[in-house]
Write a protein that holds these residues in place. Structure first.
Motif, PDB file in Angstrom:
ATOM      1  N   UNK A 137     -13.625  11.059   2.938  1.00 33.92           N
ATOM      2  CA  UNK A 137     -14.412  11.972   2.097  1.00 33.92           C
ATOM      3  C   UNK A 137     -15.185  11.212   1.018  1.00 33.92           C
ATOM      4  N   UNK A 138     -14.708  10.017   0.659  1.00 29.18           N
ATOM      5  CA  UNK A 138     -15.367   9.263  -0.418  1.00 29.18           C
ATOM      6  C   UNK A 138     -15.639   7.831   0.017  1.00 29.18           C
ATOM      7  N   UNK A 139     -16.602   7.192  -0.657  1.00 30.47           N
ATOM      8  CA  UNK A 139     -16.930   5.798  -0.341  1.00 30.47           C
ATOM      9  C   UNK A 139     -15.737   4.898  -0.670  1.00 30.47           C
ATOM     10  N   UNK A 140     -15.435   3.977   0.216  1.00 30.42           N
ATOM     11  CA  UNK A 140     -14.242   3.118   0.037  1.00 30.42           C
ATOM     12  C   UNK A 140     -14.609   1.829  -0.717  1.00 30.42           C
ATOM     13  N   UNK A 141     -13.689   1.375  -1.551  1.00 31.96           N
ATOM     14  CA  UNK A 141     -13.950   0.164  -2.341  1.00 31.96           C
ATOM     15  C   UNK A 141     -13.476  -1.080  -1.584  1.00 31.96           C
ATOM     16  N   UNK A 142     -13.985  -2.224  -2.008  1.00 34.46           N
ATOM     17  CA  UNK A 142     -13.587  -3.508  -1.402  1.00 34.46           C
ATOM     18  C   UNK A 142     -12.095  -3.747  -1.637  1.00 34.46           C
ATOM     19  N   UNK A 143     -11.604  -3.314  -2.821  1.00 37.46           N
ATOM     20  CA  UNK A 143     -10.172  -3.526  -3.133  1.00 37.46           C
ATOM     21  C   UNK A 143      -9.296  -2.748  -2.152  1.00 37.46           C
ATOM     22  N   UNK A 144      -9.710  -1.511  -1.864  1.00 37.91           N
ATOM     23  CA  UNK A 144      -8.910  -0.685  -0.933  1.00 37.91           C
ATOM     24  C   UNK A 144      -8.904  -1.334   0.450  1.00 37.91           C
ATOM     25  N   UNK A 145     -10.045  -1.838   0.876  1.00 41.60           N
ATOM     26  CA  UNK A 145     -10.122  -2.497   2.196  1.00 41.60           C
ATOM     27  C   UNK A 145      -9.200  -3.717   2.211  1.00 41.60           C
ATOM     28  N   UNK A 146      -9.209  -4.437   1.099  1.00 42.94           N
ATOM     29  CA  UNK A 146      -8.354  -5.616   0.962  1.00 42.94           C
ATOM     30  C   UNK A 146      -6.870  -5.232   1.125  1.00 42.94           C
ATOM     31  N   UNK A 147      -6.470  -4.116   0.480  1.00 38.64           N
ATOM     32  CA  UNK A 147      -5.070  -3.670   0.586  1.00 38.64           C
ATOM     33  C   UNK A 147      -4.717  -3.312   2.023  1.00 38.64           C
ATOM     34  N   UNK A 148      -5.646  -2.654   2.736  1.00 36.35           N
ATOM     35  CA  UNK A 148      -5.370  -2.289   4.139  1.00 36.35           C
ATOM     36  C   UNK A 148      -5.135  -3.539   4.977  1.00 36.35           C
ATOM     37  N   UNK A 149      -5.891  -4.600   4.643  1.00 38.99           N
ATOM     38  CA  UNK A 149      -5.750  -5.853   5.408  1.00 38.99           C
ATOM     39  C   UNK A 149      -4.479  -6.602   5.043  1.00 38.99           C
ATOM     40  N   UNK A 150      -4.115  -6.528   3.761  1.00 35.89           N
ATOM     41  CA  UNK A 150      -2.958  -7.326   3.313  1.00 35.89           C
ATOM     42  C   UNK A 150      -1.622  -6.682   3.645  1.00 35.89           C
ATOM     43  N   UNK A 151      -1.604  -5.357   3.703  1.00 35.04           N
ATOM     44  CA  UNK A 151      -0.360  -4.662   4.043  1.00 35.04           C
ATOM     45  C   UNK A 151       0.025  -3.663   2.967  1.00 35.04           C
ATOM     46  N   UNK A 152       0.590  -2.558   3.435  1.00 38.55           N
ATOM     47  CA  UNK A 152       0.922  -1.441   2.550  1.00 38.55           C
ATOM     48  C   UNK A 152       2.329  -0.979   2.885  1.00 38.55           C
ATOM     49  N   UNK A 153       3.108  -0.699   1.840  1.00 36.83           N
ATOM     50  CA  UNK A 153       4.438  -0.140   2.089  1.00 36.83           C
ATOM     51  C   UNK A 153       4.299   1.379   2.064  1.00 36.83           C
ATOM     52  N   UNK A 154       4.479   2.004   3.223  1.00 33.29           N
ATOM     53  CA  UNK A 154       4.326   3.461   3.294  1.00 33.29           C
ATOM     54  C   UNK A 154       5.563   4.144   2.732  1.00 33.29           C
ATOM     55  N   UNK A 155       5.325   5.337   2.183  1.00 32.83           N
ATOM     56  CA  UNK A 155       6.416   6.117   1.584  1.00 32.83           C
ATOM     57  C   UNK A 155       7.593   6.250   2.558  1.00 32.83           C
ATOM     58  N   UNK A 156       8.791   5.957   2.058  1.00 31.03           N
ATOM     59  CA  UNK A 156       9.993   6.142   2.875  1.00 31.03           C
ATOM     60  C   UNK A 156      10.226   5.049   3.906  1.00 31.03           C
ATOM     61  N   UNK A 157       9.403   3.991   3.903  1.00 34.82           N
ATOM     62  CA  UNK A 157       9.602   2.926   4.901  1.00 34.82           C
ATOM     63  C   UNK A 157       9.977   1.619   4.234  1.00 34.82           C
ATOM     64  N   UNK A 158      10.630   0.746   5.003  1.00 38.87           N
ATOM     65  CA  UNK A 158      11.131  -0.511   4.419  1.00 38.87           C
ATOM     66  C   UNK A 158      10.219  -1.693   4.735  1.00 38.87           C
ATOM     67  N   UNK A 159       9.499  -1.571   5.891  1.00 41.00           N
ATOM     68  CA  UNK A 159       8.647  -2.692   6.297  1.00 41.00           C
ATOM     69  C   UNK A 159       7.183  -2.341   6.052  1.00 41.00           C
ATOM     70  N   UNK A 160       6.419  -3.222   5.396  1.00 42.73           N
ATOM     71  CA  UNK A 160       5.001  -2.908   5.187  1.00 42.73           C
ATOM     72  C   UNK A 160       4.231  -2.864   6.510  1.00 42.73           C
TER      73      UNK A 160
END
Ligand code: URA
Length: 231
Positions: A137-160
């Protein structure tokens, strides 16, 4: 290779135990010779006969479907049409889905009766890349793209989890490659970086691309190159 009793029960109306009896009674021939062992291993070119009638080895089925919105990736559902309802072929009940999509996601769904093959598609161990087009719905920032590439810990999960590739097609559209298939994975990854997915479309699994000649709701059998999964 397949056991003799399994091949006969898969390819005929006989159950596994009825098949066992036929074999023990000496009513089954393989390449002209009576075989009385249920566990006897059959090769693809072997000829199996019951009372002189050839039993053809049931061919495995491999299908790609362009899933529309509002159709569920399930084998049966009380409320919605299922992906199997879109296939006008016999013996649909034996088929299963190799990697589900959410009800509102569109695109490539693979359907088969070959359990080993679907394991290769879905198991993270085999690292079959899944490529999705993601609309936000909104334009994505370079920082957000960077986080997607580096790895994210999803709610309730132990492994990124991470996207192995992210390509920005325009401010609100990304191409995202995943090697896993966790529950609502893309929507949850984008929620985690503060975005909302308004449309999600799977265009490729491993080397299998959604055929551009298919319209939404249409399907075709896979060719041998696609089944081999090596491009
Ligand atoms: N990720 C999701 O959130 N949904 C899908 O249907 C597929 C991947």
């Amino acid at each position: 290779m397949m056991r003799l009793d399994k091949l006969i029960s898969h390819s005929t109306v006989f159950t596994r135990s009825q098949t066992g009896k036929l074999i023990r009674k000496g009513l089954i021939k393989v390449n002209g010779k009576v075989i009385k062992k249920s566990a006897y291993k059959i090769l693809p070119d072997d000829h199996v006969h019951y009372l002189g009638i050839e039993i053809n080895q049931a061919k495995k089925r491999y299908i790609m479907l362009y899933k529309p919105k509002d159709v569920v990736c399930a084998t049966s559902d009380r409320e919605h049409k299922t992906v199997l309802d879109l296939l006008f072929i016999s013996n649909r009940k034996k088929l299963h889905i190799a990697g589900r999509l959410d009800i509102d996601t569109t695109g490539l769904v693979l359907i088969t009766d070959d359990g080993q093959w679907s394991h290769r598609i879905t198991s993270p161990k085999h690292k079959q890349a899944k490529i999705y087009r993601v609309s936000l719905t909104e334009a994505i920032t370079t920082e957000a793209i960077q986080s997607l590439r580096q790895g994210i810990l999803l709610k309730g999960e132990k492994k990124p989890t991470l996207a192995t590739e992210v390509t920005k097609l325009n401010n609100t559209t990304l191409l995202l490659t995943l090697n896993e298939g966790r529950y609502h994975q893309i929507k949850r990854m984008l929620t985690a970086v503060g975005y909302h997915v308004i449309a999600l479309h799977r265009q490729q699994i491993g080397t299998i691309r959604l055929d551009p000649n298919l319209s939404t709701g249409e399907w075709r059998e896979l060719n041998q190159r696609e089944i081999n999964l090596n491009g």
